[in-house]
Design an enzyme around this catalytic site. Structure first.
Site, short mmCIF file in Angstrom:
data_model
loop_
_atom_site.label_atom_id
_atom_site.label_comp_id
_atom_site.label_asym_id
_atom_site.label_seq_id
_atom_site.Cartn_x
_atom_site.Cartn_y
_atom_site.Cartn_z
N LEU A 135 0.82 -1.22 0.00
CA LEU A 135 0.00 0.00 0.00
C LEU A 135 0.85 1.26 0.00
O LEU A 135 1.90 1.33 0.63
CB LEU A 135 -0.93 -0.01 1.21
CG LEU A 135 -1.89 -1.19 1.28
CD1 LEU A 135 -2.76 -1.10 2.54
CD2 LEU A 135 -2.78 -1.26 0.03
N HIS B 159 -3.31 4.31 -2.70
CA HIS B 159 -4.32 3.48 -2.04
C HIS B 159 -4.96 4.25 -0.88
O HIS B 159 -6.17 4.21 -0.69
CB HIS B 159 -3.69 2.20 -1.49
CG HIS B 159 -3.06 1.33 -2.53
ND1 HIS B 159 -1.71 1.04 -2.55
CD2 HIS B 159 -3.57 0.69 -3.60
CE1 HIS B 159 -1.43 0.24 -3.56
NE2 HIS B 159 -2.55 0.01 -4.23
N GLY C 21 -8.79 3.94 -8.70
CA GLY C 21 -7.94 5.10 -8.97
C GLY C 21 -7.91 5.44 -10.45
O GLY C 21 -7.96 4.54 -11.30
P1 AMP Z 1 -3.34 -1.89 -7.16
O1 AMP Z 1 -3.01 -2.29 -5.77
O2 AMP Z 1 -2.18 -1.36 -7.92
O3 AMP Z 1 -4.16 -2.90 -7.90
O4 AMP Z 1 -4.31 -0.63 -7.00
C1 AMP Z 1 -5.46 -0.68 -6.24
C2 AMP Z 1 -6.27 0.56 -6.51
O5 AMP Z 1 -5.51 1.70 -6.19
C3 AMP Z 1 -6.65 0.69 -7.99
O6 AMP Z 1 -7.97 1.18 -8.10
C4 AMP Z 1 -5.67 1.71 -8.49
O7 AMP Z 1 -6.14 2.45 -9.59
C5 AMP Z 1 -5.48 2.58 -7.29
N1 AMP Z 1 -4.20 3.28 -7.38
C6 AMP Z 1 -2.99 2.74 -7.59
N2 AMP Z 1 -2.05 3.70 -7.67
C7 AMP Z 1 -2.70 4.87 -7.51
C8 AMP Z 1 -2.29 6.24 -7.50
N3 AMP Z 1 -1.03 6.59 -7.67
N4 AMP Z 1 -3.25 7.18 -7.33
C9 AMP Z 1 -4.55 6.83 -7.16
N5 AMP Z 1 -4.98 5.57 -7.15
C10 AMP Z 1 -4.08 4.60 -7.33
#
Ligand code: AMP
Length: 512
Positions: A33, A37, A147
């Protein structure tokens, strides 16, 4: 915070939460995280009574040769961080819990998932759609948070929710970046210092395109050329794709307009990174840009809309309006209306055909139509009489009641500029309801605001309301409303219902 790794246990816990009537937000993640996140979690905490964060590195969304095995996994550290956010549960199932040996059913997304990430990572969105569907079925959330960083993923999930009637709301939050512009990603874990520096080229290339767009360049080919030049200036980066697309269809555009999205993907060292940018006028907030992208398309296209998401961005917009903040007393709480009452009373925004607009209505906040639906009050009873319905139940099947200057006070002097902002917010709010064809304007103040702010007429160039209503107690005009995209509207003018010495007759029969 409960740590749950078993599906049945999670289902039971979610059922218990729902039984108490509390709303439930889900933030799906793959762990490791970071602030991206956490921004989703904060948003979820602000909007939902209870929040579940899932942590699951989903094997089915990784292709052969991708980084599934070395994807960073720090469950203990993640749980420690989540405790500080006081979420209700972390759901961290094992791969065998989610995909037992007998598993054989997948969810196959459509054309939105075919290009860009879908083209570079065959099967990726099939895995995403499958795991997201499973998570939704296990947790049964009211709202799920994604995100903007994974823009295409958010769209694919949004489509999935609509197509399969999953009945959850999707909220998409702006990308969180490091101070130098690099979009936060769990994959930074396996980048060297040098790679990290090189990775900045992604956001730099997008910013360069944005600068050019601000200067008036709207040819996608020119902007893409510039993005490519910047990306290719970094020897450590290998471009996977770059594109400027329509924000919903994800098809390449020739001309860039507000809401269009530039997306890039590149490998830097051993990490594969993605980033994107939504074009919009200079100074537009990230939330507003998202709104521009996600509500693109004809307003009557219900399929392109997510009730709830828009109310949220609109609420943010209203709250961010500095001119409004200058005014001290707020009469009808926009946040309450948009996030609570719209959500509760209008699960289908398409049903509303008629908007009743009453400046200063009701005189007391406690009488606000939606606040206590069971309790009748004089204002509510008179509004129902006027439009010919029995109660709120019947009212909300076709009508919505709003306030001409909802977000502002009723001081004697409301600055012109603040009024203009209010009108902007009012129009944005009206656009939440795509099938509106009729406005009912209550009383003199709403009448003047309707004439000037909605219809664009100059003060003094329209009849005084009392004169207009003298003959039959109400008046009607059919008119294009410039502030609502020139939509043709039937506008009914009436006395304010609580104006004791003048009363309009019931106009219900004319509102069908
Ligand atoms: P992940 O753990 O990479 O699958 O991401 C989980 C959620 O966090 C997804 O909806 C991503 O789009 C969001 N997310 C990841 N990186 C970012 C970021 N830098 N800014 C905003 N949301 C993010």
């Amino acid at each position: 915070m409960r740590l749950v790794s078993n599906i049945v246990e999670m289902q039971t816990l979610a059922r218990q939460i729902r039984a108490t009537g509390k709303s439930l937000g889900l933030v799906p993640t793959m762990g490791a995280l970071h602030d991206g996140h956490f921004s989703l979690i904060r948003q979820a905490k602000g909007q939902c009574d209870t929040v579940v964060v899932s942590i699951f590195v989903n094997p089915t969304q990784f292709g052969p040769g991708e980084d599934f095995d070395r994807y960073p996994r720090h469950l203990e550290k993640d749980l420690e961080a989540l405790r500080a956010y006081k979420i209700d549960a972390a759901f961290a199932p094992s791969a065998s819990e989610m995909y037992p040996e007998s598993f054989q059913t997948f969810v196959e997304p459509g054309p939105q998932a075919a290009s860009l990430e879908g083209a570079c990572r065959p099967g990726h969105f099939r895995g995403v759609a499958t795991v997201v569907t499973k998570l939704f079925n296990v947790v049964r959330p009211d709202v799920v948070y994604f995100g903007q960083k994974d823009f295409q993923q958010a769209l694919v999930v949004r489509r999935l929710v609509l197509d399969l009637n999953l009945g959850v709301r999707i909220v998409i939050c702006p990308t969180v970046r490091d101070a130098d512009g690099l979009a936060k990603s769990s994959r930074h874990a396996y980048m060297s210092e040098e790679d990290r520096r090189a990775a900045l080229v992604l956001s730099r290339s997008l910013r360069r395109a944005e600068e050019l767009a601000f200067k008036g360049e709207s040819r996608a080919s020119e902007l893409l050329e510039e993005i490519r030049k910047v990306l290719e200036s970094e020897p450590r980066a290998r471009v996977d794709y770059l594109a400027i697309v329509h924000p919903i269809r994800l098809e390449p555009v020739d001309r860039v307009t507000s809401g269009c999205v530039a997306l890039v993907a590149a490998r830097v060292g051993s990490a594969r990174l993605i980033d994107n940018l939504i074009f919009g006028p200079p100074g537009t907030s990230p939330e507003m840009l998202l709104q521009m992208a996600l509500t693109a398309g004809p307003i009557a296209d219900a399929g392109a809309r997510i009730p709830g998401l828009e109310t949220e961005t609109l609420r943010l917009k209203i709250e961010n309006c500095r001119d409004c903040a200058a005014i001290a007393s707020i009469r009808l709480p926009p946040r309450e209306f948009l996030t609570q009452y719209v959500k509760r009373d209008y699960p289908d925004l398409n049903v509303v055909r008629v908007v009743v607009i009453g400046r200063d209505a009701p005189p007391s906040l406690d009488n606000f139509l939606y606040r206590d639906p069971g309790r009748s009050n004089r204002f509510a009873a008179l509004v129902y009489d006027l439009v010919g319905v029995q109660d709120l139940e019947e009212f909300k099947r076709r009508f919505v009641m709003t306030h001409a200057i909802r977000c502002h006070a009723t001081e004697t002097h409301v600055p012109e500029k603040a009024l203009a902002y209010c009108a902007q917010h009012l129009c944005a709010e009206l656009k939440l309801f795509p099938n509106i064809g009729t406005l009912v304007i209550l009383g003199d103040d709403a009448y003047v605001q309707c004439q000037t702010l909605l219809l664009g007429r100059s003060p003094g160039k329209f009849k005084p309301l009392l004169e207009l209503l003298r003959e039959q107690g109400w008046a009607r005009e059919d008119v294009r409303v410039p502030r609502l995209g020139d939509r043709m509207m039937r506008v009914f003018y009436c006395y304010h219902p609580t104006m004791d010495y003048m009363r309009s007759p019931c106009i219900g029969a004319m509102l069908d």
